[in-house]
Design a protein around this motif. Structure first.
Motif, PDB file in Angstrom:
ATOM      1  N   GLN A   1      -9.921   0.633  -9.127  1.00  0.00           N
ATOM      2  CA  GLN A   1      -9.536   0.173  -7.958  1.00  0.00           C
ATOM      3  C   GLN A   1     -10.132   1.527  -6.738  1.00  0.00           C
ATOM      4  OE1 GLN A   1      -6.424   0.354  -5.963  1.00  0.00           O
ATOM      5  NE2 GLN A   1      -7.147  -1.073  -4.038  1.00  0.00           N
TER       6      GLN A   1
ATOM      7  N   TYR B   1     -10.578   2.644  -3.024  1.00  0.00           N
ATOM      8  CA  TYR B   1     -10.144   2.412  -2.089  1.00  0.00           C
ATOM      9  C   TYR B   1      -9.957   2.821  -1.189  1.00  0.00           C
ATOM     10  CZ  TYR B   1      -6.122   5.783  -3.375  1.00  0.00           C
ATOM     11  OH  TYR B   1      -5.761   7.013  -4.177  1.00  0.00           O
TER      12      TYR B   1
ATOM     13  N   TYR C   1      -5.579   1.148 -12.950  1.00  0.00           N
ATOM     14  CA  TYR C   1      -4.000  -0.012 -13.300  1.00  0.00           C
ATOM     15  C   TYR C   1      -3.707  -0.503 -14.224  1.00  0.00           C
ATOM     16  CZ  TYR C   1      -3.426   0.116  -7.736  1.00  0.00           C
ATOM     17  OH  TYR C   1      -4.148   0.985  -6.225  1.00  0.00           O
TER      18      TYR C   1
ATOM     19  N   SER D   1      -5.041   3.451   1.308  1.00  0.00           N
ATOM     20  CA  SER D   1      -3.549   3.509   0.241  1.00  0.00           C
ATOM     21  C   SER D   1      -3.821   3.044  -1.134  1.00  0.00           C
ATOM     22  CB  SER D   1      -3.083   3.003   1.278  1.00  0.00           C
ATOM     23  OG  SER D   1      -2.779   3.205   2.662  1.00  0.00           O
ATOM     24  N   SER D   2      -3.897   3.620  -1.954  1.00  0.00           N
ATOM     25  CA  SER D   2      -3.680   2.522  -3.407  1.00  0.00           C
ATOM     26  C   SER D   2      -2.699   1.656  -3.196  1.00  0.00           C
ATOM     27  CB  SER D   2      -3.415   3.985  -4.624  1.00  0.00           C
ATOM     28  OG  SER D   2      -2.118   4.438  -4.480  1.00  0.00           O
ATOM     29  N   ILE D   3      -2.536   0.999  -4.181  1.00  0.00           N
ATOM     30  CA  ILE D   3      -0.763  -0.263  -4.146  1.00  0.00           C
ATOM     31  C   ILE D   3      -0.045   0.665  -5.611  1.00  0.00           C
ATOM     32  CG2 ILE D   3      -0.816  -2.632  -5.099  1.00  0.00           C
ATOM     33  CD1 ILE D   3      -3.389  -3.178  -4.380  1.00  0.00           C
ATOM     34  N   ASP D   4       1.230   0.303  -4.272  1.00  0.00           N
ATOM     35  CA  ASP D   4       1.817   1.284  -5.388  1.00  0.00           C
ATOM     36  C   ASP D   4       3.171   0.270  -5.990  1.00  0.00           C
ATOM     37  OD1 ASP D   4       3.838   3.054  -2.837  1.00  0.00           O
ATOM     38  OD2 ASP D   4       3.356   1.080  -2.611  1.00  0.00           O
TER      39      ASP D   4
ATOM     40  N   LEU E   1       0.608   0.419 -11.325  1.00  0.00           N
ATOM     41  CA  LEU E   1      -0.415   1.783 -11.045  1.00  0.00           C
ATOM     42  C   LEU E   1      -0.138   2.879 -11.873  1.00  0.00           C
ATOM     43  CD1 LEU E   1      -1.891   3.216  -9.206  1.00  0.00           C
ATOM     44  CD2 LEU E   1       0.362   4.432  -7.518  1.00  0.00           C
TER      45      LEU E   1
ATOM     46  N   GLY F   1       0.965  -0.933   0.039  1.00  0.00           N
ATOM     47  CA  GLY F   1      -0.126  -0.012  -0.387  1.00  0.00           C
ATOM     48  C   GLY F   1       0.956   1.080  -0.242  1.00  0.00           C
TER      49      GLY F   1
END
Lengths: 122, 108
Positions: free
Chosen positions: B90, B92, B37, A107-110, B47, A99
């Motif tokens: 997505q 979040y 993504y 939190s996006s997934i980086d 991303l 995250g």
């Protein structure tokens, strides 16, 4: 450079158990939420579980709640996913994901690992 | 639980064309916490966009995210051959992350 390396996948029979691990490096492991995301063959992405940076908060998709447990060992920079009562519907590539923040929410997934295949079949 | 619906399922376009991908949420997404993504066959996702409109480091400016509330868009202003892939949105903002079903951008 951030690296996420999954291990522990393979073939398991329906009803069986499996433990996935993810070794993180190249970043301050305790600072960031971590998660597992899976992708069944030919399908889209499905979030499985997430855990906060200190491990105190864990969240699960309804499809795995009560069967899967996400945990982290910050002393070893390792994320785990313990899976029980596996069904054929759990067959997928499982990605370890970092995250962008401390908590999962917000939190996006980086960064993503390369993924590991779990096959549930008799 | 928020449901994300992406459209179209498949977009057939040519290099140099503009591509517009949609992601619609079943309820308003807090703080516009939407990410996009890119995923190529056999690879992990990457991303592109976070916070609905912020480009991730190293992402070319031909990728543009926009939208708020329940309607979000990823625009690729001029498609390059490297851009033909599957794109996932997505949310979040909640404790239960959700992905859309994906849009495949293919060569016409």
């Amino acid at each position: 450079e951030v690296q996420l390396l999954e291990s522990g996948g393979g073939l398991v029979q329906p009803g069986g158990s499996l433990r996935l691990s993810c070794a993180g490096s190249g970043f301050s492991f305790t600072t960031y939420a971590m998660a597992w995301v899976r992708q069944a063959p030919g399908k889209g992405l499905e979030w499985v579980a997430a855990v906060s940076g200190n491990g105190n908060d864990a969240y699960y998709a309804d499809s795995v709640k009560g069967r899967f447990t996400i945990s982290r060992d910050n002393s070893k920079n390792t994320l785990s996913l313990q899976m029980h009562s596996l069904t054929v519907e759990d067959t997928a590539v499982y990605y370890c994901a970092k995250g962008a923040g401390f908590f999962g929410s917000g939190s996006s997934i980086d960064h993503w690992g390369q993924g590991i295949l779990v096959t549930v079949s008799s | 639980e928020i449901v994300l619906t992406q459209s179209p399922g498949t977009l057939s376009s040519s290099p140099g064309e503009r591509a517009t991908l949609s992601c619609r949420a079943s309820q308003s997404i807090i703080s516009d916490y939407v990410a996009w993504y890119q995923q190529k066959p056999g690879q992990a996702p990457r991303l592109l966009i976070y916070g609905a409109s912020s480009r991730a480091p190293g992402i070319p400016d031909r990728f543009r995210g926009s939208g708020s509330g329940t309607d979000f868009t990823l625009t690729i202003t001029r498609l390059e051959t490297d851009d033909f892939a599957v794109y996932h949105c997505q949310e979040y903002g909640s404790s239960s992350w959700t992905f859309g079903q994906g849009t495949k951008v293919e060569v016409k």
